[in-house]
Every structure is written in structure tokens, then in C-alpha cells.
Design a protein around this motif. Structure first.
Motif, PDB file in Angstrom:
ATOM      1  N   LEU A   1       4.532  -0.883  -1.420  1.00  0.00           N
ATOM      2  CA  LEU A   1       3.338  -0.281  -0.756  1.00  0.00           C
ATOM      3  C   LEU A   1       1.919  -1.092  -1.290  1.00  0.00           C
ATOM      4  O   LEU A   1       1.116  -1.020  -0.701  1.00  0.00           O
TER       5      LEU A   1
ATOM      6  N   TYR B   1       0.393   4.064  -5.593  1.00  0.00           N
ATOM      7  CA  TYR B   1      -0.657   4.988  -5.342  1.00  0.00           C
ATOM      8  C   TYR B   1      -1.722   4.913  -6.321  1.00  0.00           C
ATOM      9  O   TYR B   1      -2.885   5.289  -6.156  1.00  0.00           O
TER      10      TYR B   1
ATOM     11  N   ILE C   1      -0.925  10.778   0.213  1.00  0.00           N
ATOM     12  CA  ILE C   1      -1.500  10.563  -1.172  1.00  0.00           C
ATOM     13  C   ILE C   1      -1.615  11.904  -1.861  1.00  0.00           C
ATOM     14  O   ILE C   1      -1.054  11.773  -3.211  1.00  0.00           O
TER      15      ILE C   1
ATOM     16  N   GLN D   1       2.600   1.453   4.697  1.00  0.00           N
ATOM     17  CA  GLN D   1       3.537   2.296   4.878  1.00  0.00           C
ATOM     18  C   GLN D   1       4.783   2.223   6.024  1.00  0.00           C
ATOM     19  O   GLN D   1       5.809   2.780   6.219  1.00  0.00           O
TER      20      GLN D   1
ATOM     21  N   VAL E   1      -3.615   1.328   3.816  1.00  0.00           N
ATOM     22  CA  VAL E   1      -2.738   1.829   3.393  1.00  0.00           C
ATOM     23  C   VAL E   1      -1.547   2.425   4.277  1.00  0.00           C
ATOM     24  O   VAL E   1      -0.562   2.416   3.934  1.00  0.00           O
TER      25      VAL E   1
ATOM     26  N   PHE F   1      -0.831  -3.150   0.339  1.00  0.00           N
ATOM     27  CA  PHE F   1      -2.108  -2.789   1.060  1.00  0.00           C
ATOM     28  C   PHE F   1      -3.189  -3.688   0.602  1.00  0.00           C
ATOM     29  O   PHE F   1      -4.200  -3.807   1.074  1.00  0.00           O
TER      30      PHE F   1
ATOM     31  N   ILE G   1      -4.771   2.909  -5.859  1.00  0.00           N
ATOM     32  CA  ILE G   1      -5.761   3.355  -4.667  1.00  0.00           C
ATOM     33  C   ILE G   1      -7.153   3.387  -5.340  1.00  0.00           C
ATOM     34  O   ILE G   1      -8.079   2.926  -5.066  1.00  0.00           O
TER      35      ILE G   1
END
Length: 402
Positions: free
Chosen positions: A283, A248, A135, A277, A273, A286, A251
Motif C-alpha cells: 500500500l 496507513y 482508513i 489498493q 491511496v 501510493f 498517510i
């Protein structure tokens, strides 16, 4: 005088063939959006010539400026180009379906069976540490594209500090967008005043009415609370609408709701997360894991539907008008300011998750070593499966270390 070349069109396909084409892409969607888009481009543009390379490049530029997973939005757009709106829905569903099913199964196994052995617990700790490093690298990569002038750096830094102080992203993001739009019109004093005023309102709301209250925290391996299906759908919708520059950026938005609701812990969140991946999927999938934590199968379905609704909507509703809409310079500035604030929120979330992990890591020098290895791999290793392999190695290191 030569005429312009005719723009290529997709071949005639049945709805079933179209769905299977994109289902195949979804089953091979390893390596993140760059690898996913490259795979789609190689097959549909270079080989089958669904559109010209120049048009494809323009389309990508537009999709990258919109919120949502760009690889999925690309599939919806191409499906609609081939078979209209029904084709767009089928292409989008085909691309996301393999990852959704895999993540749903993994979430069920994770929360039903749990992490019962010491070596599994240690492996997940190693993976969580590596996810933090991944991240960090993602935030840096996004920031390099977003932070193109000093004003955006200031907006990102102030947004990070405001998030750490507890200001809601509902205030931070619009304040950042409006601030940068004003700054681009040479109204810097008004921009700074507006930004600080909105953040002050956020701080007053957070601390001025009875003091701050600590959100409930989920204990590792236990889900103490559940959320309503409507609330989970709304969480997903917020993430889908505010995801700029890659998954990302979703998140901090999802974690904020999860932490406030108390239906998933930070360690579990990082596990979700990590699982996203190592499977073939965007992604952003998640969110299915997070939704399952909050409300079982209905919750997973609701949160996933919320996330992907904007990705379907932008292409299905606007289609060829996307480029015209995004030619508006004021809209560019607004989106740039929001994107800078999102980078700041990601950094704040990394700091909060890292602080939370310090309480659970048995021996922090070894944790730092795993973090350093994962960070170096994220920066230096360019292979398509680099991130999944890095997470697996971090899990093995966690077993050996903890």
C-alpha cells in the motif's frame, strides 16, 4: 538426549531465479500485507522450507516492530538469507517493481489525461469516500494492537488534538515516545511535564510568531506547485522511517508535507491511496503517486526511493542482529509511545480529510450512505480482494449518486 533440529536453508538459486521468484510475488501482491505475507509463507516456508516456521514467526514479530512495509522487509530478509546482500536487494526490488511500474503509469494517466468527464469525477468522489472508511477501519485495527494501556490512549488522544491544532509531527512523535518511556519507569509526572512542554513549544512555533498561516491548497485536477527532488526524497524517507503498524501510518506524514508544499490536493491524495489498493503492491506505493504529483517522474522515483530505503536498510545492515536490538525494553517503550501517537495522527488526518471532502461532495446524505457501506464492508468482509472490490462498488455508487 536429542539434538536440536537443523535450521532449514533456502535452495541454491541463481540471482536471476531469485529475482524472478520475488517478481512473481510482487505481481500477485493483492490484499494488503496480511495476504502478501501469507502468500510468501505458503510458498517459501511451508512448501520450499527456506526457514523453520518458528524462526519465521520470530522474524515477523521483529519486522512488525520496525518502521516500514513489513512484507517488503520480509522479502529483503529472505533474499539476503538465500544470496547475501545482493540477493536481498534483488528480492526487494522484485517485490516492489510491479506495483511501482503500475502506479507510475496510473499517475501519468491521472495527471496527464485528468478527470474530464462528469461520471469520472463522480466515480472518484465515491472512491474517496470509501477510502476514508477504509482508513478509519485501519486506524481502529492498528489501535487495538497499540493502545494496550491508559497511558497510550492518553498519548494518542493528545497527539490527535495537537495535530489538529497544527503542531508538527516532528515534535509530537519524539515527545510521545520519550513520554511513554518515562512513564514505564514510573516517572509519570516527569513524563506528563515533558509531553506538555514539547507540545507547548510546538503550539508556540505554530501560533506565536506572526499567527498561523494557511498552507496553499491544490485545486482538484490541478497541481499548482512542484517540489524539489531532494524535498520529495526527504518526505519519502520520513514516511519510511516513521511508518509503524502498516502503510496507513505514512498517510499523515506524507499529507502534511504535501499540504504544506501545495503540490497535491486532498482529493487527489485520496485518489492515490485508492489506486494503491487496487493494484498488486504494498500500500505504501501510493507514495509514488504523491511523488509524481510533486515532481513528475523524477519526483516519483525520489519519493519512492526514500520510502523503501529504510525497508532495505534495516535488513541489509542489521540482518541477524535485529532480534538482539529489539530486546531492549526501553526501546520497546519508546516505539510503543511513537506508535500510539501515530494512531492519533491518523485519526486527525481522517478528520481533516473528511472536513475537506464536505466542500466537494454534492449531496452529503448519499456520501454518508457510501461511507457507511464501505465501513461495514471493511469490518465484515475478509476476502483477499475485499478492499479493491469495495472501492470499485463505491465508485459505481458515486456515478449513480452524484
Amino acid at each position: 538426549m536429542t539434538s536440536d533440529p537443523v535450521e532449514p536453508r533456502p535452495p541454491l538459486l541463481s540471482y536471476a531465479a531469485l529475482f524472478l521468484q520475488f517478481l512473481g510475488f510482487g505481481a500477485l501482491a493483492f490484499g494488503g500485507p496480511v495476504a502478501q505475507i501469507a502468500m510468501i509463507r505458503r510458498k517459501l516456508i511451508d512448501e520450499d522450507q527456506w526457514m523453520s516456521s518458528a524462526r519465521f514467526n520470530r522474524l515477523l514479530a521483529v519486522l512488525q516492530a520496525l518502521p516500514g512495509p513489513e512484507a517488503h522487509e520480509l522479502c529483503v530478509h529472505l533474499g539476503m538469507r538465500a544470496k547475501g546482500r545482493i540477493g536481498g536487494v534483488l528480492a526487494g526490488l522484485g517485490f516492489m517493481l510491479p506495483g511501482f511500474v503500475l502506479m507510475l503509469v496510473l499517475a501519468w494517466l491521472y495527471f496527464s489525461i485528468g478527470v474530464k468527464s462528469n461520471w469520472m469525477s463522480s466515480a472518484f468522489i465515491g472512491v474517496q469516500i470509501a477510502v476514508l472508511a477504509v482508513i478509519v477501519r485501519a486506524a481502529h485495527r492498528i489501535g487495538l494492537h497499540v493502545m494496550v494501556d491508559r497511558s497510550l490512549w492518553i498519548i494518542g488522544a493528545v497527539s490527535c488534538a495537537a495535530s489538529l491544532l497544527g503542531v508538527s509531527f516532528w515534535l509530537i512523535l519524539p515527545a510521545a515516545g520519550l513520554t511513554y518511556a518515562l512513564a514505564q519507569r514510573s516517572r509519570r509526572l516527569a513524563a506528563a511535564t515533558l509531553f506538555m512542554l514539547m507540545l507547548s513549544i510546538g503550539l508556540a512555533a505554530r501560533y506565536g510568531f506572526g499567527g498561523p498561516s494557511a498552507p496553499p491548497v491544490a485545486v482538484a485536477g490541478v497541481v499548482p506547485m512542484t517540489a524539489s527532488v531532494a524535498a520529495l526524497f526527504f518526505t519519502g524517507l520520513k514516511a519510511g522511517l516513521l511508518t509503524f503498524g502498516g502503510a496507513y501510518t505514512a498517510i499523515p506524514i506524507m499529507r502534511a508535507d504535501a499540504t504544506r508544499g501545495g503540490w497535491i490536493g486532498d482529493g487527489q491524495f485520496l485518489d492515490g491511496v485508492a489506486l494503491a489498493q487496487v493494484i498488486p503492491a504494498p500500500l505504501i506505493i501510493f507514495g509514488t503517486f504523491v511523488g509524481y504529483a510533486g515532481g513528475g517522474f523524477p519526483g516519483a522515483l525520489a519519493l519512492t526511493a526514500g520510502i523503501f530505503l529504510p525497508a532495505f536498510g534495516f535488513s541489509l545492515i542489521f540482518y541477524d542482529r535485529l532480534e538482539l536490538i529489539l530486546e531492549n525494553k526501553s526501546l520497546h517503550a519508546l516505539l510503543d509511545g511513537v506508535a500510539a501517537a501515530v494512531v492519533g495522527l491518523i485519526v486527525a488526518t481522517v478528520l481533516q480529510l473528511g472536513t475537506s471532502m464536505l466542500r466537494t461532495v454534492p449531496y452529503w446524505p448519499l456520501a454518508l450512505a457510501i461511507f457507511g457501506f464501505a465501513l461495514a464492508a471493511a469490518y465484515r468482509w475478509r476476502a483477499q480482494l475485499a478492499i479493491p472490490v469495495t472501492l470499485v462498488l463505491a465508485g459505481l455508487a458515486g456515478v449513480l449518486s452524484f
